[in-house]
Design a protein around this motif. Sequence first.
Motif, PDB file in Angstrom:
ATOM      1  N   GLN A 115      -3.005 -71.472 -54.668  1.00 29.49           N
ATOM      2  CA  GLN A 115      -2.201 -71.380 -55.889  1.00 29.49           C
ATOM      3  C   GLN A 115      -0.708 -71.460 -55.571  1.00 29.49           C
ATOM      4  N   ALA A 116      -0.311 -70.897 -54.435  1.00 29.14           N
ATOM      5  CA  ALA A 116       1.111 -70.886 -54.078  1.00 29.14           C
ATOM      6  C   ALA A 116       1.650 -72.291 -53.829  1.00 29.14           C
ATOM      7  N   TYR A 117       0.768 -73.202 -53.398  1.00 34.08           N
ATOM      8  CA  TYR A 117       1.209 -74.573 -53.108  1.00 34.08           C
ATOM      9  C   TYR A 117       1.180 -75.471 -54.347  1.00 34.08           C
ATOM     10  N   ASP A 118       0.530 -74.994 -55.406  1.00 34.47           N
ATOM     11  CA  ASP A 118       0.488 -75.788 -56.641  1.00 34.47           C
ATOM     12  C   ASP A 118       1.691 -75.432 -57.502  1.00 34.47           C
ATOM     13  N   ASP A 119       2.843 -75.858 -57.009  1.00 31.70           N
ATOM     14  CA  ASP A 119       4.114 -75.491 -57.635  1.00 31.70           C
ATOM     15  C   ASP A 119       5.029 -76.719 -57.610  1.00 31.70           C
ATOM     16  N   PRO A 120       5.748 -76.998 -58.690  1.00 31.90           N
ATOM     17  CA  PRO A 120       6.631 -78.174 -58.719  1.00 31.90           C
ATOM     18  C   PRO A 120       7.708 -78.169 -57.647  1.00 31.90           C
ATOM     19  N   ALA A 121       8.001 -76.979 -57.105  1.00 25.24           N
ATOM     20  CA  ALA A 121       9.029 -76.903 -56.067  1.00 25.24           C
ATOM     21  C   ALA A 121       8.468 -77.203 -54.675  1.00 25.24           C
ATOM     22  N   VAL A 122       7.153 -77.329 -54.566  1.00 27.40           N
ATOM     23  CA  VAL A 122       6.508 -77.546 -53.271  1.00 27.40           C
ATOM     24  C   VAL A 122       6.256 -79.042 -53.054  1.00 27.40           C
ATOM     25  N   VAL A 123       6.586 -79.528 -51.861  1.00 27.27           N
ATOM     26  CA  VAL A 123       6.358 -80.933 -51.491  1.00 27.27           C
ATOM     27  C   VAL A 123       5.204 -81.002 -50.492  1.00 27.27           C
ATOM     28  N   ILE A 124       4.179 -81.790 -50.837  1.00 21.77           N
ATOM     29  CA  ILE A 124       3.034 -81.966 -49.942  1.00 21.77           C
ATOM     30  C   ILE A 124       2.905 -83.447 -49.615  1.00 21.77           C
ATOM     31  N   VAL A 125       2.702 -83.769 -48.335  1.00 26.32           N
ATOM     32  CA  VAL A 125       2.616 -85.167 -47.887  1.00 26.32           C
ATOM     33  C   VAL A 125       1.198 -85.486 -47.441  1.00 26.32           C
ATOM     34  N   ALA A 126       0.854 -86.772 -47.558  1.00 27.84           N
ATOM     35  CA  ALA A 126      -0.477 -87.241 -47.161  1.00 27.84           C
ATOM     36  C   ALA A 126      -0.431 -88.754 -47.020  1.00 27.84           C
ATOM     37  N   ARG A 127      -1.536 -89.299 -46.577  1.00 26.02           N
ATOM     38  CA  ARG A 127      -1.647 -90.754 -46.435  1.00 26.02           C
ATOM     39  C   ARG A 127      -2.166 -91.346 -47.741  1.00 26.02           C
ATOM     40  N   THR A 128      -1.557 -92.435 -48.168  1.00 27.71           N
ATOM     41  CA  THR A 128      -1.931 -93.047 -49.440  1.00 27.71           C
ATOM     42  C   THR A 128      -3.306 -93.713 -49.359  1.00 27.71           C
ATOM     43  N   GLY A 129      -4.026 -93.670 -50.481  1.00 24.02           N
ATOM     44  CA  GLY A 129      -5.309 -94.354 -50.586  1.00 24.02           C
ATOM     45  C   GLY A 129      -6.462 -93.631 -49.934  1.00 24.02           C
ATOM     46  N   THR A 182      -8.863 -89.896 -49.191  1.00 21.74           N
ATOM     47  CA  THR A 182      -9.367 -88.757 -49.961  1.00 21.74           C
ATOM     48  C   THR A 182      -8.416 -87.573 -49.862  1.00 21.74           C
ATOM     49  N   ALA A 183      -7.469 -87.619 -48.933  1.00 19.03           N
ATOM     50  CA  ALA A 183      -6.414 -86.604 -48.907  1.00 19.03           C
ATOM     51  C   ALA A 183      -5.582 -86.702 -50.183  1.00 19.03           C
ATOM     52  N   GLN A 184      -5.279 -87.929 -50.598  1.00 20.40           N
ATOM     53  CA  GLN A 184      -4.541 -88.125 -51.852  1.00 20.40           C
ATOM     54  C   GLN A 184      -5.346 -87.578 -53.027  1.00 20.40           C
ATOM     55  N   LYS A 185      -6.668 -87.844 -53.025  1.00 24.34           N
ATOM     56  CA  LYS A 185      -7.526 -87.326 -54.093  1.00 24.34           C
ATOM     57  C   LYS A 185      -7.508 -85.796 -54.107  1.00 24.34           C
ATOM     58  N   ALA A 186      -7.548 -85.199 -52.904  1.00 25.35           N
ATOM     59  CA  ALA A 186      -7.551 -83.734 -52.811  1.00 25.35           C
ATOM     60  C   ALA A 186      -6.246 -83.155 -53.352  1.00 25.35           C
ATOM     61  N   LEU A 187      -5.134 -83.840 -53.066  1.00 23.27           N
ATOM     62  CA  LEU A 187      -3.844 -83.380 -53.591  1.00 23.27           C
ATOM     63  C   LEU A 187      -3.854 -83.390 -55.115  1.00 23.27           C
ATOM     64  N   GLU A 188      -4.343 -84.502 -55.677  1.00 22.31           N
ATOM     65  CA  GLU A 188      -4.352 -84.633 -57.139  1.00 22.31           C
ATOM     66  C   GLU A 188      -5.271 -83.610 -57.793  1.00 22.31           C
ATOM     67  N   THR A 189      -6.359 -83.250 -57.096  1.00 24.15           N
ATOM     68  CA  THR A 189      -7.325 -82.304 -57.657  1.00 24.15           C
ATOM     69  C   THR A 189      -6.850 -80.862 -57.538  1.00 24.15           C
ATOM     70  N   HIS A 190      -6.370 -80.487 -56.359  1.00 26.36           N
ATOM     71  CA  HIS A 190      -6.077 -79.074 -56.094  1.00 26.36           C
ATOM     72  C   HIS A 190      -4.618 -78.692 -56.323  1.00 26.36           C
ATOM     73  N   PHE A 191      -3.720 -79.675 -56.277  1.00 19.81           N
ATOM     74  CA  PHE A 191      -2.302 -79.348 -56.411  1.00 19.81           C
ATOM     75  C   PHE A 191      -1.637 -80.299 -57.421  1.00 19.81           C
ATOM     76  N   PRO A 192      -2.122 -80.321 -58.658  1.00 23.67           N
ATOM     77  CA  PRO A 192      -1.594 -81.285 -59.631  1.00 23.67           C
ATOM     78  C   PRO A 192      -0.116 -81.085 -59.966  1.00 23.67           C
ATOM     79  N   ARG A 193       0.395 -79.865 -59.784  1.00 23.06           N
ATOM     80  CA  ARG A 193       1.780 -79.593 -60.167  1.00 23.06           C
ATOM     81  C   ARG A 193       2.747 -79.792 -59.008  1.00 23.06           C
ATOM     82  N   ALA A 194       2.249 -79.876 -57.803  1.00 21.88           N
ATOM     83  CA  ALA A 194       3.125 -80.018 -56.637  1.00 21.88           C
ATOM     84  C   ALA A 194       3.680 -81.444 -56.545  1.00 21.88           C
ATOM     85  N   GLN A 195       4.811 -81.593 -55.854  1.00 17.38           N
ATOM     86  CA  GLN A 195       5.358 -82.929 -55.586  1.00 17.38           C
ATOM     87  C   GLN A 195       4.539 -83.566 -54.468  1.00 17.38           C
TER      88      GLN A 195
END
Length: 274
Positions: free
Chosen positions: A146-160, A162-175
């Motif tokens: 929950q702490a990482y699902d914040d608009p002030a938090v930046v999370i990086v991953a490789r495009t295309g 399932t890491a990108q999918k996981a970001l969109e699913t679990h951290f929709p509010r994060a950058q």
Amino acid sequence: MRITTLTLAALVLALALAAPAAAGDTGAALTRESALTAIMERGVLRVGFDTFVPWAMKDKTGAFIGFEIDVAERFAQDLGVRIELVPTAWKGIIPALLAGKFDLLIGGMSIRADRAQQVYFSEPYYYSGQSMVASREKAAGLTSMQAYDDPAVVIVARTGTTAQKALETHFPRAQKRLFEKEPQALQELLAGRAHAFVSMAPLPAQQAAENPDKLFVPFERNLTNEPNGIAMRKGDPDLLNYVNSWIQQVRGEGWIQERYHYWFMTMDWKDRVE
């Protein structure tokens, strides 16, 4: 027109005799058209993959090594053909398979329904999942999802991925900042320009172990549980049957499990790349 009982019986008998022949013709045609037949005739198996540590990477000599490279080489060896490795950017790897640039995609690809609209997947030959590593400086005190699902938090991953999918699913509010290559995303984290990096386990934990003064694993469990399969072009039941049979064989031997342990549960391979 009346059809006598005798005529009808003769017609049924003719169809019954013709059916196995037709089925046999169809089976023979599928075998002739199978990529498996083409590979055997060519004497070379072409395998597509992209570089992911420790799935596939270059050693000190410039040769590719890694878990998926072991799988591809064992597959070719058992098939009795030589192997041709075809490194391909992940973003275009399915289009390259469909275009016939290589025969099989052995690259740690997670089985997903949207991907199965384009390709056949084998049964899983191992399971993995996405996990996270975070910056000790920027993510200090952030130890829950929950702490990482914040608009002030930046999370990086490789495009295309399932890491990108996981970001969109679990951290929709994060950058979310996405990169073509994982080293680029990881460098963003190490340079202090991101709070966290998501990738396939065990890479995040291995990076935390390598950089204990800069990185930490904020939570133990993976974000996802993903079956990984070998991908091939659709419409080829002979090749799919062979690949699935081979997976069952090497899993039964314990060979896949042994290779998984070597590449993902130890760092014994580290001296081969540094």
